[in-house]
Structure formats: C-alpha cells, structure tokens
Design a protein around this motif. Structure first.
Motif, PDB file in Angstrom:
ATOM      1  N   ASN A  36       0.852  -1.182   0.000  1.00  0.00           N
ATOM      2  CA  ASN A  36       0.000   0.000   0.000  1.00  0.00           C
ATOM      3  C   ASN A  36       0.894   1.239   0.000  1.00  0.00           C
ATOM      4  O   ASN A  36       1.728   1.407   0.880  1.00  0.00           O
ATOM      5  CB  ASN A  36      -0.911   0.013   1.232  1.00  0.00           C
TER       6      ASN A  36
ATOM      7  N   ASP D  18      -8.258   6.765   1.446  1.00  0.00           N
ATOM      8  CA  ASP D  18      -7.043   6.118   0.942  1.00  0.00           C
ATOM      9  C   ASP D  18      -7.248   4.604   0.925  1.00  0.00           C
ATOM     10  O   ASP D  18      -7.891   4.041   1.802  1.00  0.00           O
ATOM     11  CB  ASP D  18      -5.859   6.474   1.853  1.00  0.00           C
ATOM     12  N   GLN D  19      -6.701   3.941  -0.066  1.00  0.00           N
ATOM     13  CA  GLN D  19      -6.780   2.494  -0.144  1.00  0.00           C
ATOM     14  C   GLN D  19      -5.744   1.998  -1.145  1.00  0.00           C
ATOM     15  O   GLN D  19      -5.318   2.735  -2.022  1.00  0.00           O
ATOM     16  CB  GLN D  19      -8.183   2.052  -0.553  1.00  0.00           C
ATOM     17  N   GLU D  48      -3.094   4.097   7.330  1.00  0.00           N
ATOM     18  CA  GLU D  48      -4.221   3.209   7.634  1.00  0.00           C
ATOM     19  C   GLU D  48      -5.509   4.017   7.666  1.00  0.00           C
ATOM     20  O   GLU D  48      -5.732   4.806   8.582  1.00  0.00           O
ATOM     21  CB  GLU D  48      -4.024   2.543   9.003  1.00  0.00           C
ATOM     22  N   GLY D  49      -6.356   3.841   6.671  1.00  0.00           N
ATOM     23  CA  GLY D  49      -7.670   4.486   6.692  1.00  0.00           C
ATOM     24  C   GLY D  49      -7.633   5.994   6.642  1.00  0.00           C
ATOM     25  O   GLY D  49      -8.530   6.664   7.166  1.00  0.00           O
ATOM     26  N   PHE D  82     -13.125   3.125  -6.668  1.00  0.00           N
ATOM     27  CA  PHE D  82     -12.521   3.383  -5.355  1.00  0.00           C
ATOM     28  C   PHE D  82     -13.321   4.372  -4.506  1.00  0.00           C
ATOM     29  O   PHE D  82     -12.902   4.732  -3.412  1.00  0.00           O
ATOM     30  CB  PHE D  82     -11.093   3.913  -5.533  1.00  0.00           C
TER      31      PHE D  82
END
Lengths: 289, 289, 289, 289
Positions: A36, D18-19, D48-49, D82
């Motif tokens: 990621n 975000d991903q 993260e997230g 997304f």
C-alpha cells in the motif's frame, strides 16, 4: 520529515529518463505485490525528455522476507523496461553514520543531541576527529571517538587510517566542521554520500576571514549551506540553506555565533532529510522531497 | 521607519572618530538651543579609537528660521571641537529622487506605487530610461519620463545627456534595474548617493544566467541586495538584503519571478531608510539605524 | 548582543517621562565622571509627553571603586532633577539565574549548552524541577538540581520550598518549559524578572492540544514567544518571537518537533538579551535595544 | 508555481478515502489514454484508513477533444471503483475571478498588477466594491468595476445585487480587504471558492484595533493569513501565512504598513496556488502541493 517509522515500511527511489507510463508501472508493480503506497513524490525536470525522480514510501506486511522478490519485480518491470535506476530501502535499517569533526563543537553537539532525542533517523556509529579535544563529549553519548591526527604533509597516511575505520562500516559521513579537505581518491574509494556544512553569505566571501569581510561590507544576512561533497571543494549539490538577520551593531565574533546557530540548524535538517531518503541527486543539483 | 513627518522636525547626522564627551556635547548643544530630542541612535565601531555614528531626530519650534543658527552652534561645539562631520536636515525637505530603469518594470512600479501611497518620504522628480517602453506607465503617475538611449559605443554621450537632466536637480538616484554600468567619471561628477538593486544567491553566481546556474546547483534561497553604487561594480556598501525560499520544482522562470518579488521589497526598504537618513556609510559598510 | 565583557564596563538604564534635556544631562554626568560612552540606545514613545528609555554602556577605569560616587551623581543630576528611574549595572556581575523545568528537556539543554559555550552572559546557579527526570543531565554540567514535587492541591507548600531556594539567591528565573502556573503571591514575593517560553500560532489555539488543532486548521507557520511572566497567564510583555514554516505533510509530532526548535532559539535569544540589559519593560510591552 | 501553461496540459484532482491501488489505477488510466504525466503530487493523511489527495498534471495531445472520453474512463476506473472524487481541469481554461474590495487598495493593486504581468493564472473579470473610491484605478487596467453600496441594514439587498453580478460568471472570488461579512446564504448560493486575507499576530488580537493592541503587547512579528471563507468568520482552512519582523521603534501606523506588505504577498501566493489547483481542501485544513 514525518519519520514515524515502521518495521514493514519500505522506500523505493527511482531515477532516470522521463517517459510515459513510468508512474503507472511503478504503482502497478507495488500494488500487485500487495504493497500500500503511503506517500509518493514525483518530479520531472521537463515534460519532454526530462529527468524523472520518484520517492515512494509503502507498507508491505512482512517486508523483510518479501523484499527480495519485490526488488526483482521492480527491477524487471520498471528498471529494465524503462531504463531506470531503482533502489529499495527498509525504513527500519537506519543509515550507519560517521561524523567527522575538528575542534568546533556546535554542529557535532547538535547532531548528537538530536540523535539521542530520536529526532534523526540515523545510527551514529563513530566520531572521527583530527584533534583529541572532543573525545570526552562524544564518549559521554556512548559513541566511539577515534582520534586520527593529520600531520602536515601526511594526509595520505591519515586518510588511510580513516578509510580503515570507515570502509564498509558506514552508509553516510557527515562533516560537522571538519576542517581538512578530503582527497578525490578518498571520496572515490569510500563511495558513500558525504554531507558538509559551511557558512554562506550574500554575496560569497571566498578565502580567509569571511565573517570579518562580510562585516566590512555591511552584510545583513548570515547563512549556511549543507551540500554533498564532491571533488570541487564547496561546489557540490546543495541540500539545504538558511540565513539569519544581523546588524552593524554586532561584532565579528557575534556574527560567527549567529553563523554557528544557522549552521547547526541547516546541517541537522540536511542530515535528517538524507536519512529519510528525501534528497535525490540530480547532476550537481538536488531534488528534495 | 517611523516617518510621521513634521514641519519642525530636524535630523542631525554626525560621523567621525569616537572620543569621550561627544554625545554630551551634541545633546547639550541641542538642548540649549531649545530642541527636544525625539530619537537618538548612536553607534561606535569600537570603544577604543573607533568610528562614531549618531542620528538624532529633534523637534525645534520654527526650525526653518532657526536652523542656520543651530547649525553654527553644532559646527562649533561639535564639529570643530571634536573633529566630527555634522549634517543637518529638515524632515519636510524630501530628497529629490530620479529613478533610472531599463525594461524590467517590477522595481520601478513598486517604488512609484509606494510613493503615491505615501509610503516613501521622497519626491520622485523624474524617471530616466535607456528604452522608451515604460514611458506611459510612468507618466500615468504624473512623473516626467526621459528617454536617453545608450547606443553601442556612445555611452559618454548618453551620460552627458543624463548628467544634464540630473545635475543639481536630484539628491538621490535609484537604479531600479538599470542595466547599464555608470562610469566612474559620471559617479564623481554627479556626487549624490546612488542606490542599486541586484539579485543575490548563496553562494554568488557571477556572470551570465545566474538563475539558470543557481537552479543547476540546487539553490534553496533566492535573494536580493540593495547597495550604494561605487566604482567597483556591485561591490558597494550593502544597505539591505533579503531572501525567499525556493524548491527544485520551480522553473528558472519561476525563480526569476520570486527573485523579482524580493528585489522590489529590498529596494523599497533601502530607499525608504535612505530617505529617512537612517543609512550612514562606514567605509565600504553601512550603519543602519 | 556584542557581549565582549570588560571589568570596567558599566550600564546605565534610565526610564521615565520624556522631557527636553534628559540625554544631555545623562551624557554630561557620565562625561564629567570620566566615563567614555561605548554605546547608547535611546527611545521615546512619543515626542510629546512620551515615555523615555535609555540604555548606555560606558567604560570607566576602576568602575567597581567609583561606582557608588557615580550613582550618586546620576541619582541627583538625572533621577531627582528629571523624575527618572535610574539603574546602574556592572557588566562583570552576571545575573544569578535559576532555570525551572518539568520533563521536556529541549529548552533546558539548549540554555545549559550555550551557557557552557560562553554564549549567555548569566550564571546558572540552580535548576529546579517538579520531576526528578532531568537531574543527571543537569548535574553533568556541574549545576545543582533541586527536585521540588508539586503534589495535587499542595502547590502552596511547593512554592514555599521553591521560595526558600530562590529568595535572595537569584536575579532571574527562566521557565524552560515549566508546566506549573506560579501564583501571584509567589511572583510578588520573589520580585525578580521571570522569563517564560511558549508555543505560538497564527492564530492562537488556546487550551489543550494546540498542535493538533493547528494541524486541523492547516496552519503554515509554527512559532514561539518568550515573555516576562505576569499574573495574567501567557499575557506578559513579549521579549522575542519567531516562526518556522511547516506543511500539511508533517505529522502533529513533527510540528511539535519544529515547535521545540523554535522555542529553544527564541528562549535563548530572550535570555541573552535580558542578560545584557537590552530589554526594558514599558507597561505590558518591551523596548528591546 | 511552475505555471508554464500549455493548451494540451490537463490536471486531475482526486480526493477520498485512501486504499491500496489508487495511484496505480490513476496512472494506469492516464497512461492507457496516451497521457504523459508531467507532475504528480500525492498525500495520504494516514497509511491506515486516511484521506487521500492527488494532483496530477498531464500532457495529452488534442486534450480539448479527448477530455470527455478521458473523464469517463477516470470516473469509472477510479471514481466509481474506489469511491473517490475526481475533477479534471484544462490548464488553458483560467478561473474567472471577481475581486471584492472596500477602500484599502494595497491587495487589489498587487493582484491587478501581478495579473497584468502574467504572474497569476486567472482571468480577473470584475471588481466589486461597496465604495466607489477605487473605480478609476481598476478601470485603468481595463477591468469592469461595479459599485454595490451596502447600506446599513440593507445587506440582503446588496448581496442580491452582488449575486446577480457573480452567479454563473465566476469560478473564484477574492476578498482583497473587503470589510463586509458575507452571509451564510450568500456563500451557499454562490458556491464557488472564496479566498480572504486578514492580518495575523502571535498571539491573535481579536476585535478592534489589533495593531494598536499588538503594539501595546510588544509584538515582534506581524503576519497575514489567506484562507477559504466559511460561515465561521476568519476560521476557514488556511492556504498561506507569512510574517515580518517589527520593533518597538515602529509606530502603530508603521506596523500597519508592514502588515499591508505581508498581506499582499500572502494573498498573491494563495491566489496563485489556487489558480493552479495546488490547494486541496481537507476538512477545515488544506493540502498545498
């Protein structure tokens, strides 16, 4: 600059000729590998036929184990295909750093102190000096201090001793007011980045007694420049610069004191950015992400 | 910098060898004349045998009438007695100023605009250019514009024409990006202060294409220097300097744009301080009160 | 800022209502006493009925012996005659300084380190902390460390113990990130200047988690303010301020790190200027010469 | 900041959660469409997230014709897949900009002047003022000036008239020292970004006479903040800030003058960055690429 490290965080540094599809190839390869992208900085010196620079920070579970495999993919899909130079780094592997210093302690102390506070993502593994004066200061931080005197006319011998200490043991050398010029042969053999700090003025005052001469000209700003060392003394790619305002009421000694303050700030920033792989060389210039 | 002018406010500028009793003599003379000291700045380059600089702003009712008498007292009690150079100025008599410019308009426009807003305590009495391009802009401000072309090899003729316009008519000349070098003879004959502005870098990039070369070196700060013109090109006493931060992502053109922004700020400050007699020359340096 | 001390150098600080003849009287008295004025800074808040401030540095052979006599002359010819407040200081008598700190060490370490390098003209005579954490660091510099815990609800007892340590022993207290509020009674009884440092933003973010909130607002500059402590928390006269540029890419933690860098620079400058008697209080403002 | 425009240069702005795989998808889509990425800036608020922001500048031959098709591809492969918000812009379509101003002219004049010099990639289509004073100045630049007085108690009527002028005609409104508060209804109905400039201090001085109060506190830095306007007065996301150093010797009037200098610099930078789509809102913060 963010610096919150993580065991599974890696960095991919890419340099080379710009061409369509590079960014897509890089992010595609990372994505397929399950990585990621945490941050991505990209710069092209020119839309048409320019030079391309990319710094990507990514998170990949179990990075240490899967790194080799990922490197192969990148080498093939990006490096070989586009003729780019790719370097992969693990954030948790800090650069092993030697600091070289003469007698002035302000830059050295600032680096050691920031290092102890956890502000610099490096491992300071040794300090080398051509004078014994700062040994006690350094060892108090638990860091080895090596005294390598440079006798007049015996610089080659000194450099051989320095090389024995450094070669294979360090990823970075910081000249924190080390007042000896390193030979071209030394730079070539050591083959790791070397960061130097020196005073800077508008305009420059080359040669001896620059502060005195800056004062005689009525200079209003005192500055410092951190740069990579190349064979051309003080002419290497600039990493960071800053200035501080001074006035006619300050003595030459006061100017030097202000100069020392700027020097330690600028050097600390330059070392910190290099430690995080934010500084990419571009010929005799730099891209700082 | 304070600039709130007043018809009865005067300034006394004193320069010369430092010695005991000077400050007392100056303030005593002013006090006995009935003048109230509004502000006083004093600087000695060295307690022992240094050079002495003093700028005193005072209020004296009916200054215009009593000025000659006061000047005599100062000349005797301070000038003659201590061997000092004394100059008296009335705040309401603004310096008659000519601006010389070539084609780049950013410094000129900034000066004219600040002048109209009442920010600069000068009277702009004319603009002289070696190109006709900016005539309309200048005349819009109600200021005379004189076009004096400088043909190749005919600089002496051009300087004669410029001298006719300037001699006796101005107390100050500002070179707002005037791209011709003024001859030593011209400087000597005109005999008024001339302020110039030019770009500055850390380090300096002498010669052609400085912005391009600064970019090639990865320079992180773009600056400007305002200085008095002397025969040594760009080597005169510095009045003011400033810098602005730039990055690798900026084109050479963008660097020039940032440079222009710094240039106009620095030149405006230098002219404003000179207008208020805050800048005292000290050899090739300046004392800025 | 010049700080080259001398055993026979004194300072005369004068404050009070502005009126004609004050500067003449001061310099006359010093001159007759045989003192040579080394530097003189003077400021009047308003030509008409303003407040007057003067800082004079002078050289007088055998100052220590002749000081009392000179003080008498100044008290009579300046203090009594013009209703001004006059203070005489000897440069060689450095201000005895206590540093109070809690757990954050960056300001403390910077002060101790500059002190050891001779950059600050103070004598650090003790460090007092409400936590024991920094004792070893401090004692390494050869300076006494006193741990005075501040138990919940027992601040009066703690302040009594602090007062016993400080009263009569110090001329200055520096709060180098001391996280307890000192009571009005404490300030009144101690009766020496106290300098505090705290973070500053544009705009201010009062209350808890200021860095987090600054980040949430997209703040681009992080600053610090050094000020004299008064009963109104963080509202005392400002001595010095500075800022550093930050970006959205920096974490709250990184902002704090940058903030710490500005704090130590600003506090060091404020303490240095106070040490040289350059900071004169003017109501809730300051005049910094 | 680079601003060398091109008819076939487009920008893609992407915002959302975000991903993994987003960057790859974006660059893949652009690459397949034949677009060459000129520059790419990407920021994730948290690995993260976090929230994801990307600004991509690309070159695509015949952009105007092929834009719709490309937008569809991006909408499908990035937006829909997304859950991201995608906006495409053509560099040659400059934002139609209205400047609103009251009586103070420094910010207005600086914008018009930079606009004429080609420094700002906007089209200034009108100036609206609640006072007639600046009409001549504005029209001299060939720009329409509309006088919309705001009578006491009649702001709704004034806003209706302003809305008629603005609605559908502008992509951006710049408040260049417009001294009226715009209602929440007005902001909602107009629905284009509005940039405001106001003075800033460390700390803030809310309410009337901020410069006077800053002076009374001994403030050493005067600043300005450019921000997007929201219903919470002066509380919107910050785009840019800067400060300038001041001293006790400056009058309140001089502080205001310095403040005006910072305001015009900061506003010009904010407008320039917005014009180049460099400023992405992130809640009440901004990401400035």
């Amino acid at each position: 600059m963010r610096g919150d490290e993580d065991t599974d965080v890696g960095r991919l540094i890419i340099k080379g000729p710009d061409q369509p599809g590079v960014v897509a190839a890089v992010s595609g390869a990372l994505s397929r590998a399950g990585a990621n992208i945490v941050s991505l900085d990209q710069f092209s010196s020119d839309p048409e036929g320019g030079r391309f620079f990319q710094r990507t920070e990514f998170h990949l579970p179990n990075l240490q184990v899967r790194r080799a495999e990922l490197e192969d993919v990148i080498a093939e899909e990006v490096g070989a295909k586009f003729g780019l130079h790719c370097t992969m780094l693990e954030v948790k592997r800090r650069k092993r750093t030697a600091i070289m210093v003469s007698k002035l302690d302000h830059c050295l102390m600032d680096l050691l102190w920031r290092h102890r506070r956890g502000e610099l993502a490096i491992d300071v593994t040794m300090v080398i000096s051509n004078h014994p004066d700062l040994s006690e200061e350094v060892r108090r931080f638990g860091i080895p201090f090596f005294h390598v005197p440079v006798a007049k006319g015996a610089k080659p011998e000194a450099e051989r001793e320095q090389m024995k200490l450094l070669k294979g043991n360090v990823d970075l050398v910081v000249l924190a007011r080390y007042m000896q010029i390193l030979s071209g042969d030394f730079l070539e053999e050591l083959a790791v980045p070397i960061i130097n700090i020196h005073h800077s003025f508008l305009p420059a005052f080359m040669g001896a007694s620059p502060y005195q001469r800056a004062k005689e000209r009525g200079v209003k700003l005192i500055g410092a420049t951190a740069h990579y060392v190349t064979e051309d003394l003080d002419e290497g790619p600039i990493i960071e610069q800053d200035v501080i305002r001074v006035s006619h009421a300050m003595s030459t000694k006061a100017l030097q004191r202000f100069g020392a303050d700027v020097e330690r700030q600028v050097l600390a920033r330059a070392v910190g950015w290099h430690a995080e792989d934010r500084v990419l060389r571009d010929g005799n210039s730099t891209v700082v992400f």
